[in-house]
Design a protein around this motif. Structure first.
Motif, PDB file in Angstrom:
ATOM      1  N   HIS A 179       0.821  -1.213   0.000  1.00 28.45           N
ATOM      2  CA  HIS A 179       0.000   0.000   0.000  1.00 28.45           C
ATOM      3  C   HIS A 179       0.860   1.271   0.000  1.00 28.45           C
ATOM      4  O   HIS A 179       0.581   2.234   0.716  1.00 28.45           O
ATOM      5  CB  HIS A 179      -0.953  -0.002   1.197  1.00 28.45           C
ATOM      6  CG  HIS A 179      -1.745  -1.264   1.333  1.00 28.45           C
ATOM      7  ND1 HIS A 179      -2.705  -1.643   0.423  1.00 28.45           N
ATOM      8  CD2 HIS A 179      -1.688  -2.256   2.260  1.00 28.45           C
ATOM      9  CE1 HIS A 179      -3.231  -2.799   0.796  1.00 28.45           C
ATOM     10  NE2 HIS A 179      -2.633  -3.200   1.890  1.00 28.45           N
ATOM     11  N   ALA A 195      -9.858  -2.644   6.610  1.00 35.46           N
ATOM     12  CA  ALA A 195      -9.844  -1.512   5.676  1.00 35.46           C
ATOM     13  C   ALA A 195      -9.606  -0.229   6.449  1.00 35.46           C
ATOM     14  O   ALA A 195     -10.098  -0.063   7.566  1.00 35.46           O
ATOM     15  CB  ALA A 195     -11.161  -1.445   4.911  1.00 35.46           C
ATOM     16  N   HIS A 215      -5.628   3.722   2.518  1.00 37.49           N
ATOM     17  CA  HIS A 215      -4.510   2.989   3.100  1.00 37.49           C
ATOM     18  C   HIS A 215      -4.621   1.494   2.811  1.00 37.49           C
ATOM     19  O   HIS A 215      -3.678   0.745   3.044  1.00 37.49           O
ATOM     20  CB  HIS A 215      -4.459   3.227   4.604  1.00 37.49           C
ATOM     21  CG  HIS A 215      -4.102   4.624   4.980  1.00 37.49           C
ATOM     22  ND1 HIS A 215      -2.796   5.068   5.081  1.00 37.49           N
ATOM     23  CD2 HIS A 215      -4.871   5.705   5.263  1.00 37.49           C
ATOM     24  CE1 HIS A 215      -2.783   6.346   5.427  1.00 37.49           C
ATOM     25  NE2 HIS A 215      -4.032   6.752   5.534  1.00 37.49           N
ATOM     26  N   THR A 216      -5.780   1.069   2.354  1.00 36.68           N
ATOM     27  CA  THR A 216      -6.000  -0.294   1.859  1.00 36.68           C
ATOM     28  C   THR A 216      -6.823  -0.173   0.585  1.00 36.68           C
ATOM     29  O   THR A 216      -7.232   0.929   0.211  1.00 36.68           O
ATOM     30  CB  THR A 216      -6.747  -1.157   2.897  1.00 36.68           C
ATOM     31  OG1 THR A 216      -7.957  -0.488   3.283  1.00 36.68           O
ATOM     32  CG2 THR A 216      -5.888  -1.403   4.130  1.00 36.68           C
ATOM     33  N   ARG A 235      -9.895  -2.057  -0.641  1.00 36.95           N
ATOM     34  CA  ARG A 235     -11.066  -2.931  -0.723  1.00 36.95           C
ATOM     35  C   ARG A 235     -12.080  -2.409  -1.738  1.00 36.95           C
ATOM     36  O   ARG A 235     -12.163  -1.199  -1.984  1.00 36.95           O
ATOM     37  CB  ARG A 235     -11.742  -3.046   0.651  1.00 36.95           C
ATOM     38  CG  ARG A 235     -10.817  -3.439   1.780  1.00 36.95           C
ATOM     39  CD  ARG A 235     -10.101  -4.737   1.501  1.00 36.95           C
ATOM     40  NE  ARG A 235      -9.186  -5.074   2.591  1.00 36.95           N
ATOM     41  CZ  ARG A 235      -8.200  -5.950   2.478  1.00 36.95           C
ATOM     42  NH1 ARG A 235      -7.988  -6.578   1.337  1.00 36.95           N
ATOM     43  NH2 ARG A 235      -7.416  -6.207   3.513  1.00 36.95           N
TER      44      ARG A 235
END
Length: 293
Positions: free
Chosen positions: A161, A204, A225-226, A228
């Motif tokens: 990430h 998430a 930062h993620t 999904r």
């Protein structure tokens, strides 16, 4: 044939395989090369990946062009190119265009258009990979690897990430506090395209900053930062402020005909040059019209 060169700057001898792993080549690509999809050369001589290299020596990777995927049709509809070099293509995707082919559209998605662009420009590799995918009605920047070496080289940053992706979002209501980090697991709803915050979902994390407010809306800068599916849409709905125009998640429909979400900036380190790359895409008219009311 394409060639890539790296100079080994370590202080102890290592194998070519270890050095290539250090520069970022993935195990899958190294295996493909081992079994004939490319060669390593040193001093103009082909060497196996077990060859020991000394500090200061140069390794050259020679790969074959990747032919087109016959299952991905060519679309000659235009794309807006923000940046291009031998390895990367950054484009500004319009709202309403799907990222990849699917059951409802297999002929004119962003991937189809990128393939058409590469064919028209006589690119050696014709299997581009979308490193970033955006929802159909989200506009903005998409990073595309033009060859399998660049795809392999960027994978470490993707997995960790490390790509800095920023979005402009316009949500319903007046959002407080002015800065927050939303950490809530996201899972699927059975037989529905919707996602929802649920304890058994995937972790998430979404960060936002309030930029300005209107009578009944708030403009945000959002950082993922993620990555999904529907993450921004789900998290903002979860805290009671769905995106304007987001019909799937209950956003107000009176100011815009699609979810008010735009991938406005992208930055990452080019794994070939180790130089920072930064790109911007202007806010589309349907969103800027709301902010300028």
């Amino acid at each position: 044939m394409a060639e890539y060169q790296w100079q080994y700057k370590g202080d102890k001898p290592v194998t070519i395989k270890r050095f290539m792993s250090q520069v970022g080549l993935g195990h899958r690509l190294l295996a493909d090369i081992k079994y004939g999809d490319g060669v390593f050369r040193m001093n103009a001589k082909v060497e196996p990946i077990t060859t020991i290299i000394e500090p200061g020596e140069v390794v050259t990777l020679v790969t074959k062009p990747v032919t087109e995927d016959s299952e991905v049709e060519i679309s000659n509809e235009p794309i807006e190119v923000v940046f291009e070099d031998a390895n990367w293509l950054v484009v500004n995707k319009p709202a309403g265009l799907s990222s990849i082919p699917g059951p409802t559209n297999s002929t004119d998605t962003l991937l189809n258009r990128v393939k058409g662009y590469l064919v028209t420009n006589n690119a050696p590799d014709l299997r581009p990979t979308l490193i970033i995918r955006l929802d159909r009605f989200t506009s903005g920047l998409v990073l595309i690897a033009k060859n399998r070496v660049s795809q392999s080289m960027i994978s470490h940053q993707v997995e960790n990430h490390e790509l800095d992706k920023r979005y402009t979002a316009i949500v319903s209501g007046i959002l407080e506090p002015e800065h927050d980090l939303i950490e809530a697991s996201i899972g699927q709803i059975e037989n529905s395209p919707r996602r929802v915050v649920r304890p058994d979902g995937k972790k998430a994390k979404t960060e936002y900053w309030v930029k300005q407010t209107g009578a009944d809306w708030t403009e945000l800068e959002v950082k993922l930062h993620t990555g999904r599916t529907h993450q921004i849409r789900v998290h903002l709905t979860h805290i009671g402020h769905p995106l304007l125009g987001d019909e799937l998640y209950g956003g107000p429909q009176d100011l815009i005909a699609r979810q008010a979400l735009h991938a406005k900036s992208l930055s990452f380190v080019d794994p070939f040059t180790q130089q920072p790359m930064e790109f911007q895409a202007e806010l589309p008219k349907d969103m800027s019209d709301i902010l300028n009311r």
